[in-house]
Write a protein that holds these residues in place. Structure first.
Motif, PDB file in Angstrom:
ATOM      1  N   ARG A  64      50.377  45.377  41.345  1.00  0.00           N
ATOM      2  CA  ARG A  64      49.656  45.695  40.118  1.00  0.00           C
ATOM      3  C   ARG A  64      49.715  47.199  39.837  1.00  0.00           C
ATOM      4  NH1 ARG A  64      49.149  40.921  37.542  1.00  0.00           N
ATOM      5  NH2 ARG A  64      48.210  39.328  38.867  1.00  0.00           N
ATOM      6  N   VAL A  65      49.868  47.557  38.549  1.00  0.00           N
ATOM      7  CA  VAL A  65      49.888  48.968  38.181  1.00  0.00           C
ATOM      8  C   VAL A  65      48.542  49.592  38.513  1.00  0.00           C
ATOM      9  CG1 VAL A  65      51.631  48.647  36.396  1.00  0.00           C
ATOM     10  CG2 VAL A  65      49.213  48.432  35.803  1.00  0.00           C
ATOM     11  N   ALA A  66      48.553  50.882  38.778  1.00  0.00           N
ATOM     12  CA  ALA A  66      47.360  51.563  39.284  1.00  0.00           C
ATOM     13  C   ALA A  66      46.186  51.482  38.332  1.00  0.00           C
ATOM     14  CB  ALA A  66      47.701  53.019  39.588  1.00  0.00           C
ATOM     15  N   ALA A  67      46.443  51.403  37.028  1.00  0.00           N
ATOM     16  CA  ALA A  67      45.354  51.421  36.052  1.00  0.00           C
ATOM     17  C   ALA A  67      44.587  50.107  35.984  1.00  0.00           C
ATOM     18  CB  ALA A  67      45.905  51.752  34.667  1.00  0.00           C
ATOM     19  N   MET A  68      45.109  49.052  36.602  1.00  0.00           N
ATOM     20  CA  MET A  68      44.466  47.742  36.525  1.00  0.00           C
ATOM     21  C   MET A  68      43.436  47.556  37.621  1.00  0.00           C
ATOM     22  SD  MET A  68      47.462  45.040  35.665  1.00  0.00           S
ATOM     23  CE  MET A  68      46.180  43.776  35.557  1.00  0.00           C
ATOM     24  N   ALA A  69      42.602  46.525  37.445  1.00  0.00           N
ATOM     25  CA  ALA A  69      41.731  46.110  38.541  1.00  0.00           C
ATOM     26  C   ALA A  69      42.621  45.731  39.726  1.00  0.00           C
ATOM     27  CB  ALA A  69      40.878  44.908  38.126  1.00  0.00           C
ATOM     28  N   PHE A  70      42.246  46.197  40.922  1.00  0.00           N
ATOM     29  CA  PHE A  70      43.026  45.965  42.138  1.00  0.00           C
ATOM     30  C   PHE A  70      44.422  46.584  42.026  1.00  0.00           C
ATOM     31  CE2 PHE A  70      40.482  41.966  41.366  1.00  0.00           C
ATOM     32  CZ  PHE A  70      39.389  42.403  42.086  1.00  0.00           C
ATOM     33  N   GLY A  71      44.528  47.677  41.255  1.00  0.00           N
ATOM     34  CA  GLY A  71      45.795  48.366  41.073  1.00  0.00           C
ATOM     35  C   GLY A  71      46.336  48.923  42.381  1.00  0.00           C
ATOM     36  N   GLY A  72      47.662  48.947  42.494  1.00  0.00           N
ATOM     37  CA  GLY A  72      48.324  49.424  43.691  1.00  0.00           C
ATOM     38  C   GLY A  72      48.416  48.393  44.795  1.00  0.00           C
ATOM     39  N   MET A  73      47.813  47.242  44.605  1.00  0.00           N
ATOM     40  CA  MET A  73      47.820  46.179  45.602  1.00  0.00           C
ATOM     41  C   MET A  73      48.886  45.132  45.260  1.00  0.00           C
ATOM     42  SD  MET A  73      45.321  46.913  47.706  1.00  0.00           S
ATOM     43  CE  MET A  73      43.847  47.936  47.752  1.00  0.00           C
ATOM     44  N   TYR A  74      49.518  44.595  46.286  1.00  0.00           N
ATOM     45  CA  TYR A  74      50.436  43.489  46.085  1.00  0.00           C
ATOM     46  C   TYR A  74      49.633  42.192  45.969  1.00  0.00           C
ATOM     47  CZ  TYR A  74      54.582  46.292  47.004  1.00  0.00           C
ATOM     48  OH  TYR A  74      55.590  47.210  46.916  1.00  0.00           O
ATOM     49  N   ALA A  75      50.079  41.333  45.075  1.00  0.00           N
ATOM     50  CA  ALA A  75      49.382  40.073  44.831  1.00  0.00           C
ATOM     51  C   ALA A  75      50.393  39.049  44.340  1.00  0.00           C
ATOM     52  CB  ALA A  75      48.270  40.269  43.805  1.00  0.00           C
ATOM     53  N   PHE A  76      49.913  37.839  44.100  1.00  0.00           N
ATOM     54  CA  PHE A  76      50.737  36.784  43.528  1.00  0.00           C
ATOM     55  C   PHE A  76      50.553  36.775  42.014  1.00  0.00           C
ATOM     56  CE2 PHE A  76      48.855  35.163  47.585  1.00  0.00           C
ATOM     57  CZ  PHE A  76      49.966  35.386  48.382  1.00  0.00           C
ATOM     58  N   PRO A  77      51.510  36.274  41.241  1.00  0.00           N
ATOM     59  CA  PRO A  77      51.306  36.169  39.796  1.00  0.00           C
ATOM     60  C   PRO A  77      50.071  35.328  39.494  1.00  0.00           C
ATOM     61  CG  PRO A  77      53.599  35.710  40.389  1.00  0.00           C
ATOM     62  CD  PRO A  77      52.828  35.758  41.672  1.00  0.00           C
ATOM     63  N   GLY A  78      49.304  35.763  38.534  1.00  0.00           N
ATOM     64  CA  GLY A  78      48.103  35.011  38.175  1.00  0.00           C
ATOM     65  C   GLY A  78      47.211  35.802  37.248  1.00  0.00           C
ATOM     66  N   GLY A  79      46.139  35.164  36.812  1.00  0.00           N
ATOM     67  CA  GLY A  79      45.189  35.816  35.923  1.00  0.00           C
ATOM     68  C   GLY A  79      44.092  34.858  35.511  1.00  0.00           C
ATOM     69  N   GLY A  80      43.252  35.328  34.608  1.00  0.00           N
ATOM     70  CA  GLY A  80      42.088  34.567  34.207  1.00  0.00           C
ATOM     71  C   GLY A  80      42.418  33.363  33.340  1.00  0.00           C
ATOM     72  N   VAL A  81      41.553  32.353  33.426  1.00  0.00           N
ATOM     73  CA  VAL A  81      41.665  31.194  32.543  1.00  0.00           C
ATOM     74  C   VAL A  81      41.333  31.646  31.125  1.00  0.00           C
ATOM     75  CG1 VAL A  81      40.677  28.948  31.964  1.00  0.00           C
ATOM     76  CG2 VAL A  81      41.129  29.539  34.348  1.00  0.00           C
ATOM     77  N   ASP A  82      42.172  31.273  30.180  1.00  0.00           N
ATOM     78  CA  ASP A  82      42.018  31.662  28.782  1.00  0.00           C
ATOM     79  C   ASP A  82      41.368  30.528  28.003  1.00  0.00           C
ATOM     80  OD1 ASP A  82      42.979  33.829  26.773  1.00  0.00           O
ATOM     81  OD2 ASP A  82      43.613  31.932  25.841  1.00  0.00           O
ATOM     82  N   VAL A  83      40.763  30.889  26.872  1.00  0.00           N
ATOM     83  CA  VAL A  83      40.161  29.863  26.022  1.00  0.00           C
ATOM     84  C   VAL A  83      41.187  28.799  25.650  1.00  0.00           C
ATOM     85  CG1 VAL A  83      39.102  29.428  23.780  1.00  0.00           C
ATOM     86  CG2 VAL A  83      38.412  31.427  25.100  1.00  0.00           C
ATOM     87  N   SER A  84      42.415  29.226  25.401  1.00  0.00           N
ATOM     88  CA  SER A  84      43.453  28.269  25.012  1.00  0.00           C
ATOM     89  C   SER A  84      43.751  27.271  26.125  1.00  0.00           C
ATOM     90  CB  SER A  84      44.733  29.011  24.623  1.00  0.00           C
ATOM     91  OG  SER A  84      45.270  29.714  25.730  1.00  0.00           O
ATOM     92  N   ASP A  85      43.548  27.680  27.381  1.00  0.00           N
ATOM     93  CA  ASP A  85      43.798  26.760  28.497  1.00  0.00           C
ATOM     94  C   ASP A  85      42.809  25.596  28.479  1.00  0.00           C
ATOM     95  OD1 ASP A  85      45.880  28.363  29.636  1.00  0.00           O
ATOM     96  OD2 ASP A  85      44.349  29.696  30.439  1.00  0.00           O
ATOM     97  N   SER A  86      41.570  25.875  28.126  1.00  0.00           N
ATOM     98  CA  SER A  86      40.557  24.831  28.146  1.00  0.00           C
ATOM     99  C   SER A  86      40.613  23.957  26.898  1.00  0.00           C
ATOM    100  CB  SER A  86      39.158  25.459  28.267  1.00  0.00           C
ATOM    101  OG  SER A  86      38.904  26.322  27.170  1.00  0.00           O
ATOM    102  N   GLN A  87      41.273  24.444  25.852  1.00  0.00           N
ATOM    103  CA  GLN A  87      41.358  23.668  24.617  1.00  0.00           C
ATOM    104  C   GLN A  87      42.717  23.006  24.419  1.00  0.00           C
ATOM    105  OE1 GLN A  87      40.408  26.624  21.655  1.00  0.00           O
ATOM    106  NE2 GLN A  87      38.203  26.490  22.025  1.00  0.00           N
TER     107      GLN A  87
END
Length: 281
Positions: A64-87
Motif C-alpha cells: 500500500r502507498v504510504a498515504a493510505m491506511a496501513f501504508g507501506g505494508m504488504y497486503a493482499f488485494p481487497g477493500g471495503g464492501v460497497d453499496v453496489s455490492d449489497s444491491q
C-alpha cells in the motif's frame, strides 16, 4: 514461515497511537466490512499446472502507498464492501448466498455482498476476474484495452460490478473463492475493518497486473519466503497458515475445515519494560 506464539513486534507509530488512544479514553470506530483475496498460483507462474501435482506455490502481494491506511505494508488485494455490492443482482454460480451466509456467519444478503466485494476488489486491484460464461468455465485474458476501460469505470463507480458482468454475459464464480478467516482491526485504529479473507487460484489464461493506484509495488512470492516483508499480523499469520498447507491442494482441503466466521482481533500488549507486541489471544 514460523509464527511467534508470544506475538509480533509492533511498529513504533502504532504503539504511540495506541498509547494516546488509551490515555485520552478514545472511543473505538465502527469497523467497515471488507473482503480480501489471497491469489495463489503454482511456483514459476504456470497456473495451467495441475493443482494436485504437489508443487510449491506463490501468493500475490501488494504494498500500500504510504498515504493510505496501513501504508507501506504488504497486503493482499481487497477493500471495503460497497453499496453496489449489497444491491447487486449479479449472475451467480457456486454456493448460494444462504450457503455462504451459513459459512461466514452472515445473513444471505450480507454474505452475497462480501463475496461480490471480494471478486470486485481483486479485479480492481489485480486485474483478475473470477467470472465466466457459465458455472463451469472462467473467462480468459482480461488485460486488453476494452477490459482495462471496464476496470477503470468499475473502480470509479461509473458502472456496477453486476452490470459489468451482465454486459459481457458473465456469471460470478463464487465457487472459486475459498473462505479462510475473519479479522477485525484493533480498537485503537482510527480506520477499522471487519475483513473476510478468501483464497483463490489464479485462473488459467489470466495474469495479475499492477493497475491499482493504491499500491507502489506488487510481487509474487512463496508464502514461506515472505517473512522479511513489512506486514501487519493478519497478513503475516495468514501467510504462515497457507504455507503450512504444503501445496495448493492442501490449501483447498484446509479451507473446508476453517472457521471464517469467528473474528480474530489483534491486541496490542503494552508491556512495563516499554516493549509492545501484537498478541492474538
Amino acid at each position: 514461515m514460523t509464527i511467534d506464539p508470544d506475538g509480533f513486534p509492533a511498529p513504533a507509530a502504532l504503539v504511540e497511537h495506541a498509547r494516546r488512544f488509551h490515555a485520552e479514553g478514545g472511543v473505538p470506530a465502527v469497523p467497515r466490512v471488507a473482503a480480501t483475496v489471497l491469489l495463489l498460483r503454482p511456483a514459476g507462474g504456470r497456473p495451467e499446472r495441475a493443482v494436485t501435482d504437489g508443487a510449491d506455490f506463490e501468493v500475490y502481494l501488494i504494498r500500500r502507498v504510504a498515504a493510505m491506511a496501513f501504508g507501506g505494508m504488504y497486503a493482499f488485494p481487497g477493500g471495503g464492501v460497497d453499496v453496489s455490492d449489497s444491491q447487486a443482482h449479479v449472475g451467480w454460480a457456486g454456493p448460494a448466498p444462504a450457503e455462504w451466509g451459513a459459512r461466514l456467519g452472515l445473513a444471505p444478503a450480507a454474505a452475497q455482498a462480501v463475496v461480490c466485494a471480494a471478486a470486485r476488489e481483486v479485479f480492481e486491484e489485480a486485474g483478475v476476474l473470477l467470472a465466466g460464461p457459465d458455472a463451469r468455465t472462467v473467462v480468459g485474458d482480461v488485460s486488453g484495452d476494452d477490459w482495462e476501460a471496464a476496470r477503470v469505470a468499475l473502480e470509479r463507480r461509473e458502472v456496477g460490478f453486476a452490470d459489468l458482468l451482465a454486459e459481457r454475459g458473465l456469471t460470478l464464480r463464487s465457487d472459486l473463492l475459498l473462505p479462510w478467516s475473519r479479522w477485525i482491526t484493533p480498537e485503537f485504529e482510527p480506520r477499522r475493518f471487519d475483513t473476510y479473507f478468501f483464497a483463490a487460484l489464479l485462473p488459467a489464461g489470466q495474469l495479475t497486473r499492477d493497475v491499482s493506484g493504491e499500491a507502489d509495488r506488487t510481487l509474487w512470492v512463496r508464502p514461506a519466503d515472505a517473512g522479511e516483508l513489512t506486514m501487519l499480523p493478519p497478513t503475516l499469520v495468514t501467510l504462515g497458515q497457507v504455507a503450512a498447507c504444503g501445496d495448493l491442494a492442501g490449501v483447498g482441503a484446509a479451507s473446508a475445515t476453517r472457521d471464517p466466521a469467528t473474528p480474530v482481533t489483534p491486541r496490542l500488549d503494552l508491556r512495563p519494560d516499554g516493549e509492545a507486541r501484537f498478541v492474538l489471544r
